[in-house]
Design a protein around this motif. Structure first.
Motif, mmCIF file in Angstrom:
data_model
loop_
_atom_site.group_PDB
_atom_site.id
_atom_site.type_symbol
_atom_site.label_atom_id
_atom_site.label_comp_id
_atom_site.label_asym_id
_atom_site.label_seq_id
_atom_site.Cartn_x
_atom_site.Cartn_y
_atom_site.Cartn_z
ATOM 1 N N GLU A 140 0.963 -1.238 0.084
ATOM 2 C CA GLU A 140 0.085 0.072 0.063
ATOM 3 C C GLU A 140 0.770 1.315 0.098
ATOM 4 N N ASP A 141 0.180 2.238 -0.251
ATOM 5 C CA ASP A 141 0.805 3.843 -0.083
ATOM 6 C C ASP A 141 0.723 4.142 1.225
ATOM 7 N N ASN A 165 -6.250 -1.481 -4.285
ATOM 8 C CA ASN A 165 -6.991 -1.679 -3.019
ATOM 9 C C ASN A 165 -8.342 -1.202 -3.179
ATOM 10 N N TYR A 166 -8.614 -0.003 -3.959
ATOM 11 C CA TYR A 166 -9.909 0.430 -4.231
ATOM 12 C C TYR A 166 -10.503 -0.498 -4.984
ATOM 13 N N LYS A 214 -13.689 2.276 0.741
ATOM 14 C CA LYS A 214 -14.241 3.141 -0.302
ATOM 15 C C LYS A 214 -14.650 2.487 -1.429
ATOM 16 N N GLY A 215 -13.724 1.633 -2.101
ATOM 17 C CA GLY A 215 -14.379 0.723 -3.102
ATOM 18 C C GLY A 215 -15.288 -0.123 -2.972
ATOM 19 N N PHE A 216 -15.499 -0.573 -1.825
ATOM 20 C CA PHE A 216 -16.803 -1.666 -1.358
ATOM 21 C C PHE A 216 -18.129 -0.756 -1.488
ATOM 22 N N GLU A 217 -18.047 0.466 -0.558
ATOM 23 C CA GLU A 217 -18.884 1.429 -0.643
ATOM 24 C C GLU A 217 -19.494 1.767 -1.935
#
Length: 317
Positions: free
Chosen positions: A123-124, A142-143, A178-181
């Motif tokens: 990750e960053d 990851n998003y 955030k991606g899941f949302e």
């Protein structure tokens, strides 16, 4: 006679050139390997098996001496600073680092490493939503992982969801959620509760005390192992488990029907590419290391014996 002398001289020159070439190659092969320290949280854990295999195979090809630091929990940049300083004193040439949680990591990482090149993995550094550090990083998207998991659940008679996240103030945690949302927005599914997965806590007991949901989404691989291993018909109020895993246990949990679906990032490729990039930087002072997103696989039980997944499983052997 003159012709013979010319041939003789030409032969001598060729022999001299060949001798110089072999001497150069001999010294080149005996050149001291560059030392690269690898700093990741809980480095001896099975979740790193595929990643470390990729590191080691790339190190052989690139003539790199790896030092995989013996690290336990890394809760903040101060924990990581101690490990980095220790390796600088040991004379390492560069670092491969999974960044510590917290917004201070961005400002302090460059100062701590000094003139030693480093590349980030997994990750960053955490900087808040939609912000990037501009450090080189080899990681999964990851998003996209969170988004893909959400899309897999849409249309499956799921109304209420419980979510287990990873450590707070981590790019991985924030981006996956955030991606899941975004994926379930307008789907009719609702998040009933969230919990940040913390190691050394009884995640099984914690989740069993939460309100009844149709599915539990586990975005933290440590929590996925614990919850999956302890699932029974009467546990978690019968909720199905969807999650993100990073070890061979994740495949086993799917195979035994304890986890419905798992997303696995390509840890081998992450390890291999991180060594390749840091080697280029060590060999060429002005080389600018490139950031890369590695692939991930969406795995159901039906996928376990496909050629694609068997290739993926090779990296865990």
């Amino acid at each position: 006679m003159k012709k013979n002398k010319v041939i003789f001289l030409a032969t001598e020159i060729i022999l001299c050139v060949l001798a110089l070439f072999f001497i150069f190659k001999m010294f080149d092969q005996n050149e001291t390997e560059k030392k690269v320290a690898v700093i990741v949280q809980n480095s001896g854990d099975k979740n790193w098996d595929s990643f470390i295999k990729g590191l080691k195979e790339s190190a052989k090809v690139n003539n790199i001496h790896l030092i995989i630091c013996n690290a336990d929990e890394i809760n903040n940049i101060d924990d990581q600073k101690e490990l980095i300083n220790e390796q600088i004193e040991n004379g390492v040439d560069a670092f491969i680092i999974s960044p510590a949680p917290g917004s201070k990591t961005k400002t302090e990482m460059k100062t701590i490493c000094g003139d030693k090149p480093f590349i980030l993995v997994t990750e960053d550094v955490y900087m808040g939503e939609n912000k990037k550090s501009e450090y080189p990083v080899i990681k999964p998207d990851n998003y996209k992982i969170g988004y893909s998991l959400g899309k897999e659940m849409v249309g499956k008679s799921i109304k209420k969801i419980g979510i287990v996240l990873g450590q707070e103030e981590k790019e991985e945690t924030a981006d996956r959620y955030k991606g899941f949302e975004d994926a379930i927005k307008d789907s009719g599914m609702k998040v009933a509760w969230k919990y940040n997965g913390i190691e050394n806590k009884d995640i099984v007991k914690i989740v069993n005390r939460r309100s009844k949901v149709d599915a539990i989404v586990v975005l933290d691989n440590y929590s996925l192992d614990d919850l999956g291993e302890n699932v029974r018909e009467d546990s978690y109020n019968g909720a199905k488990i969807y999650g993100v895993g990073t070890n061979v246990e994740s495949f086993v949990l799917v195979d035994y029907g304890k986890v419905e679906c798992v997303i696995i990032p390509d840890g081998y490729e992450m390890g291999y590419k991180s060594v390749k990039e840091i080697t280029e930087r060590l060999n060429h002072t002005f080389y600018v290391m490139k950031s890369t997103n590695v692939e991930h696989k969406i795995v159901y039980k039906k996928d376990l014996f496909t050629t694609d997944i068997e290739r993926f499983l090779y990296s865990y052997e």
